[in-house]
Design a protein around this motif. Structure first.
Motif, PDB file in Angstrom:
ATOM      1  N   TYR A 324      -5.121  -6.198 -15.897  1.00 27.31           N
ATOM      2  CA  TYR A 324      -4.487  -7.256 -14.802  1.00 27.31           C
ATOM      3  C   TYR A 324      -4.124  -6.524 -13.803  1.00 27.31           C
ATOM      4  N   THR A 325      -4.100  -5.220 -13.598  1.00 33.71           N
ATOM      5  CA  THR A 325      -3.488  -4.331 -12.813  1.00 33.71           C
ATOM      6  C   THR A 325      -4.874  -3.252 -11.167  1.00 33.71           C
ATOM      7  N   TYR A 326      -5.401  -2.663 -12.705  1.00 31.20           N
ATOM      8  CA  TYR A 326      -6.333  -1.699 -12.035  1.00 31.20           C
ATOM      9  C   TYR A 326      -6.624  -1.333 -10.978  1.00 31.20           C
ATOM     10  N   ALA A 327      -7.642  -3.545 -10.921  1.00 28.30           N
ATOM     11  CA  ALA A 327      -8.623  -3.055  -9.831  1.00 28.30           C
ATOM     12  C   ALA A 327      -7.946  -4.145  -8.457  1.00 28.30           C
ATOM     13  N   LYS A 328      -6.630  -3.860  -8.912  1.00 27.93           N
ATOM     14  CA  LYS A 328      -5.631  -4.599  -6.968  1.00 27.93           C
ATOM     15  C   LYS A 328      -5.101  -3.277  -6.909  1.00 27.93           C
ATOM     16  N   PHE A 329      -4.063  -2.202  -8.069  1.00 29.28           N
ATOM     17  CA  PHE A 329      -3.737  -1.405  -7.693  1.00 29.28           C
ATOM     18  C   PHE A 329      -4.216  -0.047  -6.789  1.00 29.28           C
ATOM     19  N   GLY A 330      -6.121   0.013  -6.699  1.00 28.13           N
ATOM     20  CA  GLY A 330      -7.152   1.258  -5.750  1.00 28.13           C
ATOM     21  C   GLY A 330      -6.821   0.486  -4.291  1.00 28.13           C
ATOM     22  N   ARG A 331      -6.710  -0.575  -4.517  1.00 26.68           N
ATOM     23  CA  ARG A 331      -6.649  -1.418  -3.045  1.00 26.68           C
ATOM     24  C   ARG A 331      -5.224  -0.796  -2.027  1.00 26.68           C
ATOM     25  N   ALA A 332      -4.286  -1.485  -3.164  1.00 28.20           N
ATOM     26  CA  ALA A 332      -2.673  -1.048  -2.847  1.00 28.20           C
ATOM     27  C   ALA A 332      -2.402   0.635  -2.309  1.00 28.20           C
TER      28      ALA A 332
END
Length: 529
Positions: A324-332
């Motif tokens: 639930y986090t890898y797809a948004k941590f790339g953006r970060a």
């Protein structure tokens, strides 16, 4: 490879693309009517790049289920003596719905989600019937805890050999069912009749153009993730610098072609509206590696730390399970100075890293016997403030120790949100690590340099989920035009539950293929009247 005369014929169904959604659409179309329709798949990519982004995935499909009773009949990698050593919780339809809404901030289309979730288990059963070999995902979605395999995160099914295996299984089935595939065949225009209905496509192959007549066209051509200019336009400045994880051929051409017919664009076209992930900084920039595929992913951060080029943490690495986090941590990561970060672990943390992502042959490693030495070595790779790097790790370790003092019975369990935190009454970090906060104190220490790898874009076309027909701005259907896969907009916003993209491609690809075949059948009947 199809030869040129294939492009001089009429077809019942033309499908644009050769990825998982396109292949699922083809299988659905060719098995939905009797006699089966003539199905042609066209792809601008050469045959050596067949499979779209699906080829580069881990081949994981998210599905609702009632535990092992639903899953065991599907998989081929669980022996009888293993069955009683597996803890695999039910993942209900409500769980799936909740995760979809939770990670997208409540913005995901309820209507699309109803179809996605409701048909998720049925679609993987359907694909098994075409030879897709499902495995229980021991390597990616389970940890061995006290002698038992504990599954987590609601994502339990994968395909043997990952995306490579998935595309091979589906391509073999498509060919066995008589479908034809023409590579290096770029669609240049959607053809319409006097009533505005799509009646075929114009394609270019070998410098020559052809007009393919067909009453049904299904677009499964991916988003615009491989187009740096469109990424910058829609996602924002800096996104042109991201590494393309998968095929370099998803450049948004078909989105533009559909919009030229009045198709409605929906979904997340805002800055960062895409699936991206922590990605090996030493990977190719403009397209994936066909051999290493998903192995450039670097998803071991939940049991370590991520520090930017200034030596500061910028995300709560343990805020949720990795799915639930890898797809948004790339953006970060892309939002950090120079678009890079360093993932770090000590000796104990390294034990949890998956070999497929972190073995020596895959990723350049920075190793040291002290945090100070690690910082110095990272400075050769883009770290600009080694002293801040050291202080960040020291402050983190102190916060971990303070939490352990207050909670001496707390125990690491990477399969759940275990509450091992940096926050206590004695000490709190400004940016918490909420779970799996283990100290980084045991040498040797390891750092890996990562950047952002973009997988697919979230913005796309509006569809009627019943038949995957493309909708106009006024809500009417563009007759004869269907859409599935990454081109569908409205499901994902800012983030997504891991594995739900492939499932969506299967669900709506199946519906698109069926509707396209039925329309072609009806068209033939009308011609005979």
């Amino acid at each position: 490879m199809a030869n040129a005369n294939v492009l001089e014929q009429s077809w019942d169904v033309v499908i644009i693309g050769s990825g998982a959604a396109a292949l699922s659409s083809a299988l659905s179309a060719v098995t939905s009517t009797t006699p089966p329709p003539k199905v042609l798949l066209v792809d601008k990519a050469p045959e050596q790049w067949a499979g779209g982004n699906g080829y580069f995935t881990a081949g994981a499909y998210r599905t609702q289920h009632h535990g092992l009773a639903d899953i065991l009949p599907l998989v081929s990698n669980v022996t009888k003596d293993m069955e009683d050593k597996i803890d695999l919780p039910t993942y209900s339809a409500a769980d799936f719905h909740n995760d979809l809404q939770r990670v997208t901030g409540g913005r995901s289309s309820e209507e699309l989600g109803k179809y996605l979730v409701g048909e998720s288990l049925d679609v993987v059963r359907w694909l098994k019937g075409f030879g897709v070999e499902w495995w229980l995902s021991f390597r990616r979605q389970a940890y061995e805890v006290d002698g038992r395999w504990v599954f987590w995160g609601g994502l339990h099914l994968t395909v043997k050999d990952g995306g490579k295996g998935l595309i091979k299984n589906l391509t073999d089935a498509v060919k066995q069912h008589g479908c034809t595939i023409s590579h290096e065949t770029a669609v240049t225009k959607l053809l319409t009749n006097s009533k505005g209905a799509v009646c075929g496509v114009e394609v270019e192959k070998g410098g020559r153009k052809y007009q393919l007549k067909s009453p049904s066209v299904v677009m499964c051509a991916g988003g615009f993730e491989a187009n740096p200019e469109l990424r910058k336009k829609y996602l924002g400045p800096g996104w042109e610098l991201a590494h393309t994880r998968g095929t370099p051929y998803n450049t948004g051409d078909m989105l533009a072609a559909a919009v030229s017919l009045g198709a409605k664009m929906v979904g997340d076209f805002s800055p960062g509206g895409c699936h991206s992930t922590a990605w090996d900084a030493a990977s190719p920039k403009d397209g994936g590696d066909r051999e290493k595929t998903n192995e450039f992913t670097k998803s071991g951060y939940p049991l370590g730390l991520m520090l930017n080029a200034e030596g500061k943490r910028f995300v709560d690495e343990g805020i949720d399970l990795r799915n639930y986090t890898y797809a948004k941590f790339g953006r970060a990561i892309l939002e950090q100075p120079n678009g890079i970060a360093f993932q770090i672990w000590d000796k104990d943390g390294q034990k949890w890293l998956r070999d497929e992502e972190y073995r020596d042959e895959i990723v350049p490693k920075i190793k040291a016997d002290s945090i100070e030495e690690l910082a110095r070595k990272c400075s050769d790779e883009g770290l600009v403030d080694p002293s801040r790097f050291v202080r960040t790790v020291e402050e983190y370790n102190a916060a971990v120790a303070a939490h352990r003092d207050e909670h001496p019975d707390a125990k690491l369990n990477p399969a759940i949100r275990d509450g091992l935190s940096t926050q206590s009454s004695k000490m709190e970090l400004e940016l918490a690590k909420s779970n799996w906060a283990i100290p980084i104190v045991q040498p040797p220490f390891l750092a890996v340099k990562v950047t952002t790898g973009i997988t697919f874009t979230f913005g796309g076309l509006a569809i009627n989920p019943e038949n995957a027909a493309v909708l106009r701005e006024d809500g009417s259907e563009i007759e004869g035009l269907h859409c599935a896969g990454e081109m569908v907009g409205g499901l994902f916003y800012g983030n997504y539950p891991g594995g739900s993209g492939l499932t969506a491609g299967g669900v709506f690809g199946r519906r698109a293929g069926r509707a396209a075949a039925l329309r072609a059948q009806k068209s033939k009947r009308m011609e005979k009247l």
